[in-house]
Design a protein around this motif. Structure first.
Motif, PDB file in Angstrom:
ATOM      1  N   SER A 129       9.122 -13.980 -18.423  1.00 52.31           N
ATOM      2  CA  SER A 129       8.252 -13.077 -17.668  1.00 52.31           C
ATOM      3  C   SER A 129       8.965 -12.260 -16.602  1.00 52.31           C
ATOM      4  O   SER A 129       8.394 -11.298 -16.101  1.00 52.31           O
ATOM      5  N   VAL A 130      10.179 -12.637 -16.237  1.00 53.06           N
ATOM      6  CA  VAL A 130      10.858 -11.931 -15.147  1.00 53.06           C
ATOM      7  C   VAL A 130      12.039 -11.128 -15.656  1.00 53.06           C
ATOM      8  O   VAL A 130      12.151  -9.928 -15.388  1.00 53.06           O
ATOM      9  N   THR A 131      12.946 -11.765 -16.403  1.00 52.49           N
ATOM     10  CA  THR A 131      14.158 -11.067 -16.849  1.00 52.49           C
ATOM     11  C   THR A 131      13.907 -10.313 -18.153  1.00 52.49           C
ATOM     12  O   THR A 131      14.679 -10.390 -19.105  1.00 52.49           O
ATOM     13  N   VAL A 132      12.807  -9.572 -18.171  1.00 53.65           N
ATOM     14  CA  VAL A 132      12.434  -8.798 -19.354  1.00 53.65           C
ATOM     15  C   VAL A 132      11.889  -7.434 -18.927  1.00 53.65           C
ATOM     16  O   VAL A 132      11.450  -7.250 -17.787  1.00 53.65           O
ATOM     17  N   ASN A 133      11.954  -6.490 -19.842  1.00 58.17           N
ATOM     18  CA  ASN A 133      11.267  -5.211 -19.668  1.00 58.17           C
ATOM     19  C   ASN A 133       9.876  -5.343 -20.277  1.00 58.17           C
ATOM     20  O   ASN A 133       9.725  -5.846 -21.388  1.00 58.17           O
ATOM     21  N   HIS A 134       8.866  -4.896 -19.531  1.00 63.21           N
ATOM     22  CA  HIS A 134       7.487  -5.001 -20.001  1.00 63.21           C
ATOM     23  C   HIS A 134       6.976  -3.651 -20.509  1.00 63.21           C
ATOM     24  O   HIS A 134       7.206  -2.608 -19.882  1.00 63.21           O
ATOM     25  N   GLY A 135       6.262  -3.718 -21.617  1.00 56.32           N
ATOM     26  CA  GLY A 135       5.529  -2.544 -22.049  1.00 56.32           C
ATOM     27  C   GLY A 135       4.201  -2.474 -21.324  1.00 56.32           C
ATOM     28  O   GLY A 135       3.915  -3.265 -20.418  1.00 56.32           O
ATOM     29  N   ASP A 136       3.361  -1.542 -21.705  1.00 55.91           N
ATOM     30  CA  ASP A 136       2.028  -1.438 -21.118  1.00 55.91           C
ATOM     31  C   ASP A 136       1.201  -2.662 -21.505  1.00 55.91           C
ATOM     32  O   ASP A 136       1.465  -3.307 -22.526  1.00 55.91           O
ATOM     33  N   ILE A 137       0.189  -2.950 -20.702  1.00 52.66           N
ATOM     34  CA  ILE A 137      -0.695  -4.076 -20.984  1.00 52.66           C
ATOM     35  C   ILE A 137      -2.086  -3.535 -21.297  1.00 52.66           C
ATOM     36  O   ILE A 137      -2.571  -2.613 -20.623  1.00 52.66           O
ATOM     37  N   TYR A 138      -2.723  -4.085 -22.312  1.00 51.47           N
ATOM     38  CA  TYR A 138      -4.027  -3.615 -22.772  1.00 51.47           C
ATOM     39  C   TYR A 138      -5.035  -4.756 -22.662  1.00 51.47           C
ATOM     40  O   TYR A 138      -4.761  -5.878 -23.079  1.00 51.47           O
ATOM     41  N   LEU A 139      -6.196  -4.451 -22.114  1.00 51.63           N
ATOM     42  CA  LEU A 139      -7.236  -5.447 -21.885  1.00 51.63           C
ATOM     43  C   LEU A 139      -8.439  -5.179 -22.773  1.00 51.63           C
ATOM     44  O   LEU A 139      -8.752  -4.028 -23.089  1.00 51.63           O
ATOM     45  N   THR A 140      -9.143  -6.249 -23.151  1.00 47.02           N
ATOM     46  CA  THR A 140     -10.357  -6.103 -23.939  1.00 47.02           C
ATOM     47  C   THR A 140     -11.476  -6.944 -23.333  1.00 47.02           C
ATOM     48  O   THR A 140     -11.238  -7.874 -22.562  1.00 47.02           O
ATOM     49  N   GLY A 141     -12.701  -6.604 -23.700  1.00 49.76           N
ATOM     50  CA  GLY A 141     -13.862  -7.411 -23.340  1.00 49.76           C
ATOM     51  C   GLY A 141     -14.042  -7.594 -21.849  1.00 49.76           C
ATOM     52  O   GLY A 141     -13.879  -6.662 -21.051  1.00 49.76           O
ATOM     53  N   LEU A 142     -14.361  -8.820 -21.447  1.00 51.04           N
ATOM     54  CA  LEU A 142     -14.625  -9.114 -20.046  1.00 51.04           C
ATOM     55  C   LEU A 142     -13.412  -8.877 -19.170  1.00 51.04           C
ATOM     56  O   LEU A 142     -13.560  -8.495 -17.993  1.00 51.04           O
ATOM     57  N   LEU A 143     -12.214  -9.091 -19.684  1.00 52.87           N
ATOM     58  CA  LEU A 143     -11.025  -8.854 -18.875  1.00 52.87           C
ATOM     59  C   LEU A 143     -10.912  -7.385 -18.498  1.00 52.87           C
ATOM     60  O   LEU A 143     -10.547  -7.046 -17.370  1.00 52.87           O
ATOM     61  N   ARG A 144     -11.223  -6.505 -19.433  1.00 53.79           N
ATOM     62  CA  ARG A 144     -11.209  -5.081 -19.120  1.00 53.79           C
ATOM     63  C   ARG A 144     -12.299  -4.728 -18.115  1.00 53.79           C
ATOM     64  O   ARG A 144     -12.072  -3.969 -17.163  1.00 53.79           O
ATOM     65  N   GLU A 145     -13.494  -5.295 -18.321  1.00 51.36           N
ATOM     66  CA  GLU A 145     -14.607  -5.021 -17.410  1.00 51.36           C
ATOM     67  C   GLU A 145     -14.284  -5.517 -15.995  1.00 51.36           C
ATOM     68  O   GLU A 145     -14.535  -4.828 -15.004  1.00 51.36           O
ATOM     69  N   ILE A 146     -13.731  -6.723 -15.908  1.00 53.10           N
ATOM     70  CA  ILE A 146     -13.420  -7.312 -14.608  1.00 53.10           C
ATOM     71  C   ILE A 146     -12.342  -6.504 -13.902  1.00 53.10           C
ATOM     72  O   ILE A 146     -12.447  -6.204 -12.712  1.00 53.10           O
ATOM     73  N   HIS A 147     -11.316  -6.130 -14.641  1.00 54.14           N
ATOM     74  CA  HIS A 147     -10.243  -5.342 -14.029  1.00 54.14           C
ATOM     75  C   HIS A 147     -10.764  -3.992 -13.529  1.00 54.14           C
ATOM     76  O   HIS A 147     -10.434  -3.554 -12.420  1.00 54.14           O
ATOM     77  N   SER A 148     -11.583  -3.336 -14.341  1.00 54.50           N
ATOM     78  CA  SER A 148     -12.130  -2.035 -13.947  1.00 54.50           C
ATOM     79  C   SER A 148     -12.967  -2.150 -12.676  1.00 54.50           C
ATOM     80  O   SER A 148     -12.850  -1.327 -11.762  1.00 54.50           O
ATOM     81  N   GLU A 149     -13.800  -3.188 -12.616  1.00 54.91           N
ATOM     82  CA  GLU A 149     -14.645  -3.370 -11.441  1.00 54.91           C
ATOM     83  C   GLU A 149     -13.798  -3.706 -10.213  1.00 54.91           C
ATOM     84  O   GLU A 149     -14.084  -3.255  -9.098  1.00 54.91           O
ATOM     85  N   TYR A 150     -12.759  -4.481 -10.419  1.00 49.26           N
ATOM     86  CA  TYR A 150     -11.859  -4.829  -9.322  1.00 49.26           C
ATOM     87  C   TYR A 150     -11.225  -3.567  -8.741  1.00 49.26           C
ATOM     88  O   TYR A 150     -11.180  -3.379  -7.518  1.00 49.26           O
ATOM     89  N   MET A 151     -10.737  -2.704  -9.623  1.00 55.65           N
ATOM     90  CA  MET A 151     -10.066  -1.492  -9.148  1.00 55.65           C
ATOM     91  C   MET A 151     -11.042  -0.566  -8.440  1.00 55.65           C
ATOM     92  O   MET A 151     -10.702   0.067  -7.441  1.00 55.65           O
TER      93      MET A 151
END
Length: 439
Positions: free
Chosen positions: A366-388
């Motif tokens: 999780s640390v010594t790597v390059n990350h691509g974009d992250i995609y959320l679905t369902g409740l995780l997407r809803e929760i993240h959107s409301e948080y932001m």
């Protein structure tokens, strides 16, 4: 009501075809959270659901009732009738089904959903979420209330429930807001690390298409684009199959990749909420238990007690495993489809099932790597959107919300790995851990 259902339907059509919204009462503002800190998940979902209800109410201002007892005739079925059908620029096609007694409201709700589905077959390309469905009923039966809340919160339907009243020649429709208790079923520990299952699909580098970093500049642009396309497509598939998940890709840093000579340096991770998690619900000698509300445990216990004796002992364990196995099959199938090629080259890959907490805290993964974009679905997407939405309010103190990682603009938060990672990690903390931290 002192008139029949048919009489009430005709009254609405004859007297309120062009001003249906004027007889709707009981609108209120979404539940408030007094603290500046982010609200628990059940409050967040209640706020979001009540905002959706109010949006439907706003959109009814210009709705016009276009038909009553609209007949739906199918070749292999008997003729059925929709009580009222409306339309407007704001609501689109609107279907209204009404029942005056609690004995028939469950049937009415089932019919309402069936009518929406029927229009989607009549007009190919139309989705049920693009229709507005209105149930006019007493909302006195638990089955109907449960089903309505499920459609509103989990299935993201554009749906509204109104409680009818008719006295002295006047009609009134009261807005039904689900009780706060319904949202408490969505506990904070839904996002606990022990409720999350993970699938890691590692695969080879593909020269010219998905290459490794050669310097210190991160993923090559074409590689990042390719990996993001793969994870986006897998995420869309997970959304269609009803998973609450996050999906992202990684590559090791260049010097690590060259030093270790990894055969499968590209990894796509899918982390999903398992609703059957043994952490939240498990069967023991004393019956069903788990880190969950007593009411929910009792409901699961009631189902468990009705199973055949041979199935009881391993029932939850079996459906938990089946849920995970299905996720593995879906991810594998989608990956193979996406990397089909004209030369019929076989892309080598392997699948592992890392522990989510171990993955999050692993320096190598999780640390010594390059990350691509992250995609959320369902409740995780809803929760993240409301948080932001919450933290971009002018009155909110950004220092409370990882201010160094929160992007300046909202849109930058939708795919960026680090802020989403931090947010979901924080929301996964249960109430006991939160209390300990505050002490």
């Amino acid at each position: 009501m002192d008139i029949s259902e048919n009489e009430f339907r005709d009254f609405l059509y004859n007297n309120h075809s062009e001003n249906f919204s004027t007889i709707i009462v009981g609108r209120r503002e979404p539940v408030a959270w007094p603290d500046e800190e982010f609200p628990p998940i059940h409050i967040l979902l209640q706020q979001r659901a009540e905002k959706k209800i109010n949006e439907v109410l706003d959109n009814l201002d210009d709705m016009v009732l276009a038909a009553r007892e609209l007949r739906l005739t199918r070749e292999t079925d008997s003729t059925t009738r929709i009580d009222l059908v409306g339309n407007s620029e704001s609501t689109g096609l609107t279907i209204i089904e009404l029942k005056k007694s609690k004995q028939t409201e469950r049937q009415a709700f089932s019919e309402l959903l069936a009518y929406s589905n029927h229009f989607c077959t009549v007009f190919p390309g139309l989705k049920e979420s693009s229709l507005t469905s209105i149930l006019v009923a007493p909302m006195e039966t638990r089955t109907t209330r449960d089903a309505y809340t499920q459609e509103l919160v989990s299935n993201n339907k554009c749906i509204l429930a109104l409680i009818p009243k008719y006295e002295n020649g006047k009609a009134e429709l009261t807005v039904y807001y689900p009780d706060a208790a319904y949202y408490k079923w969505f506990e904070n520990n839904l996002l606990d690390d022990r409720s999350i299952i993970t699938v890691a699909l590692a695969f080879q580098a593909i020269k010219g298409w998905i290459d490794l970093e050669t310097g210190q500049q991160g993923m090559p642009g074409h590689t990042a684009k390719a990996l993001n396309t793969l994870t986006s497509s897998i995420s869309n598939m997970l959304e269609a199959n009803g998973y609450h998940s996050m999906c992202y890709s990684t590559q090791p840093w260049g010097e690590i990749a060259s030093g270790l000579q990894l055969p499968f340096p590209n990894v796509i991770y899918v982390a999903a909420v398992n609703p059957f998690s043994s952490f939240r619900t498990a069967i023991g000698e004393e019956g069903v238990s788990g880190s969950s509300q007593a009411g929910r445990i009792a409901e699961v216990q009631a189902v468990h007690d009705q199973l055949s004796e041979s199935e009881r002992e391993f029932w939850l364990e079996t459906i938990e495993g089946n849920f995970h196995n299905r996720l593995i099959r879906l991810v594998r199938k989608e990956f193979i489809k996406l990397l089909k090629n004209k030369d019929n080259e076989r892309i080598r890959f392997e699948i592992s099932l890392p522990d989510w907490y171990g993955l999050k805290t692993s320096v190598i993964d999780s640390v010594t790597v390059n990350h691509g974009d992250i995609y959320l679905t369902g409740l995780l997407r809803e929760i993240h959107s409301e948080y932001m939405e919450h933290i971009y309010k002018p009155e909110v103190d950004y220092a409370l919300y990882y201010s160094d990682d929160i992007p300046k603009y909202f849109y930058r938060s939708l795919r960026s790995f680090l802020p989403i990672w931090e947010i979901l990690s924080g929301l996964g903390v249960g109430e006991e851990e939160r209390d300990e931290a505050e002490e």
